[in-house]
Design an enzyme around this catalytic site. Structure first.
Site, mmCIF file in Angstrom:
data_model
loop_
_atom_site.group_PDB
_atom_site.id
_atom_site.type_symbol
_atom_site.label_atom_id
_atom_site.label_comp_id
_atom_site.label_asym_id
_atom_site.label_seq_id
_atom_site.Cartn_x
_atom_site.Cartn_y
_atom_site.Cartn_z
ATOM 1 N N HIS A 16 42.790 39.172 39.157
ATOM 2 C CA HIS A 16 41.293 39.255 39.298
ATOM 3 C C HIS A 16 40.970 40.827 39.642
ATOM 4 O O HIS A 16 39.926 41.393 39.170
ATOM 5 C CB HIS A 16 40.864 38.240 40.390
ATOM 6 C CG HIS A 16 40.933 36.795 39.942
ATOM 7 N ND1 HIS A 16 41.526 35.952 40.842
ATOM 8 C CD2 HIS A 16 40.789 36.138 38.754
ATOM 9 C CE1 HIS A 16 41.532 34.605 40.383
ATOM 10 N NE2 HIS A 16 41.272 34.883 39.039
ATOM 11 N N LYS A 40 34.819 19.955 40.427
ATOM 12 C CA LYS A 40 36.134 20.621 40.082
ATOM 13 C C LYS A 40 36.861 20.691 41.707
ATOM 14 O O LYS A 40 36.293 21.055 42.436
ATOM 15 C CB LYS A 40 35.967 22.272 39.685
ATOM 16 C CG LYS A 40 37.183 22.806 39.041
ATOM 17 C CD LYS A 40 37.227 23.733 38.280
ATOM 18 C CE LYS A 40 38.440 24.507 38.047
ATOM 19 N NZ LYS A 40 38.428 25.837 37.318
ATOM 20 N N ARG A 89 43.941 36.945 29.234
ATOM 21 C CA ARG A 89 45.344 36.845 29.192
ATOM 22 C C ARG A 89 46.239 36.605 27.970
ATOM 23 O O ARG A 89 47.311 37.064 28.004
ATOM 24 C CB ARG A 89 46.024 35.913 30.542
ATOM 25 C CG ARG A 89 45.620 36.437 31.874
ATOM 26 C CD ARG A 89 45.675 35.364 32.801
ATOM 27 N NE ARG A 89 44.403 34.431 32.502
ATOM 28 C CZ ARG A 89 44.154 33.351 33.334
ATOM 29 N NH1 ARG A 89 44.989 33.050 34.605
ATOM 30 N NH2 ARG A 89 43.290 32.332 33.070
ATOM 31 N N SER A 133 45.705 31.907 39.612
ATOM 32 C CA SER A 133 45.648 31.471 40.828
ATOM 33 C C SER A 133 46.336 29.878 40.874
ATOM 34 O O SER A 133 46.989 29.438 41.743
ATOM 35 C CB SER A 133 44.011 30.940 40.859
ATOM 36 O OG SER A 133 43.234 31.944 40.883
HETATM 37 P P1 ADP Z 1 37.998 30.407 35.570
HETATM 38 O O1 ADP Z 1 38.467 28.842 36.265
HETATM 39 O O2 ADP Z 1 36.640 30.546 35.447
HETATM 40 O O3 ADP Z 1 38.916 30.576 34.519
HETATM 41 P P2 ADP Z 1 39.693 32.044 37.188
HETATM 42 O O4 ADP Z 1 39.454 32.456 38.766
HETATM 43 O O5 ADP Z 1 40.833 31.323 36.862
HETATM 44 O O6 ADP Z 1 38.455 31.138 36.821
HETATM 45 O O7 ADP Z 1 39.657 33.419 36.270
HETATM 46 C C1 ADP Z 1 38.260 34.190 36.438
HETATM 47 C C2 ADP Z 1 38.571 35.220 35.201
HETATM 48 O O8 ADP Z 1 39.621 36.162 35.406
HETATM 49 C C3 ADP Z 1 38.673 34.664 33.874
HETATM 50 O O9 ADP Z 1 37.962 35.430 32.793
HETATM 51 C C4 ADP Z 1 40.372 34.865 33.687
HETATM 52 O O10 ADP Z 1 40.566 34.907 32.259
HETATM 53 C C5 ADP Z 1 40.485 35.969 34.404
HETATM 54 N N1 ADP Z 1 41.704 36.349 34.852
HETATM 55 C C6 ADP Z 1 42.412 35.288 35.658
HETATM 56 N N2 ADP Z 1 43.765 35.973 35.797
HETATM 57 C C7 ADP Z 1 44.113 37.273 35.405
HETATM 58 C C8 ADP Z 1 44.891 37.949 35.102
HETATM 59 N N3 ADP Z 1 46.263 37.897 35.651
HETATM 60 N N4 ADP Z 1 44.559 39.246 34.400
HETATM 61 C C9 ADP Z 1 43.569 39.221 33.857
HETATM 62 N N5 ADP Z 1 42.314 38.353 33.787
HETATM 63 C C10 ADP Z 1 42.596 37.255 34.715
#
Ligand code: ADP
Length: 172
Positions: A16, A40, A89, A133
């Site tokens: 992130h 959620k 990703r 996460s």
């Molecule tokens: P959501 O539940 O909305 O997917 P996340 O917290 O999992 O929320 O992710 C938020 C954003 O960050 C999303 O666009 C996700 O694709 C991106 N993201 C999460 N992990 C990574 C990573 N390792 N590299 C690039 N983008 C990421």
């Protein structure tokens, strides 16, 4: 230009952070928006997730951290955002993201294909693309001493690591 970077951030990872920093380089202002969705189940509360993000970006004046509930499209309009930022990703990410992008554009445009808010995607940096996460939560939940766990440490901030230790310590 103002970008909105929405997500769950449960907790914030180095993946992130990478997307937010790269996004901020393209914009005047980047708002990281934590989704407050009561339906959620999350490990960290919205307030905790916001705090961890604020700590991660405390020295970055272009980046603001906020939370929102309800429709992202509505929140983006209220905040005067020019575009939504998301990280990709994998091809699987793209499939679901493309639907959300169309939906947010329709909700914000007078016509489905005109004026609505666009979504900008940044590809994950290859060395961070496997970080999520959910992996962090899973490893932390099943590793007795995450203090000494280098795998976790490379995926999150030191403050988030302490928060995870506290969370799982309390849950034992
Ligand atoms: P959501 O539940 O909305 O997917 P996340 O917290 O999992 O929320 O992710 C938020 C954003 O960050 C999303 O666009 C996700 O694709 C991106 N993201 C999460 N992990 C990574 C990573 N390792 N590299 C690039 N983008 C990421």
């Amino acid at each position: 230009m103002t970008l909105i970077y929405p997500g769950s951030f449960d907790p914030v990872t180095t993946g992130h952070i990478d997307i937010a920093q790269r996004g901020a380089k393209l914009a005047d202002r980047l708002i990281i928006a934590v989704l407050d969705n009561p339906n959620k189940k999350t490990l960290f509360t919205v307030a905790e997730r916001v705090e961890l993000l604020k700590d991660a970006f405390k020295s970055d004046i272009k980046i603001e951290v906020d939370s929102f509930s309800g429709l992202l499209a509505e929140y983006a309009v209220i905040r005067g955002a020019n575009a939504i930022l998301r990280g990709l990703r994998s091809p699987t990410d793209f499939e679901s993201e493309a639907r959300y992008a169309a939906y947010n554009k329709m909700l914000t445009g007078a016509e489905p294909h005109l004026d609505g808010i666009d979504t900008i995607y940044l590809p994950a940096s290859p060395h961070l693309a496997f970080i999520s996460s959910s992996i962090v939560r899973e490893v932390a939940a099943h590793t007795p001493d995450i203090n000494g766990n280098n795998v976790i440490s490379s995926m999150i901030t030191p403050v988030a690591r302490v928060a995870l230790i506290e969370k799982f310590g309390r849950m034992k």
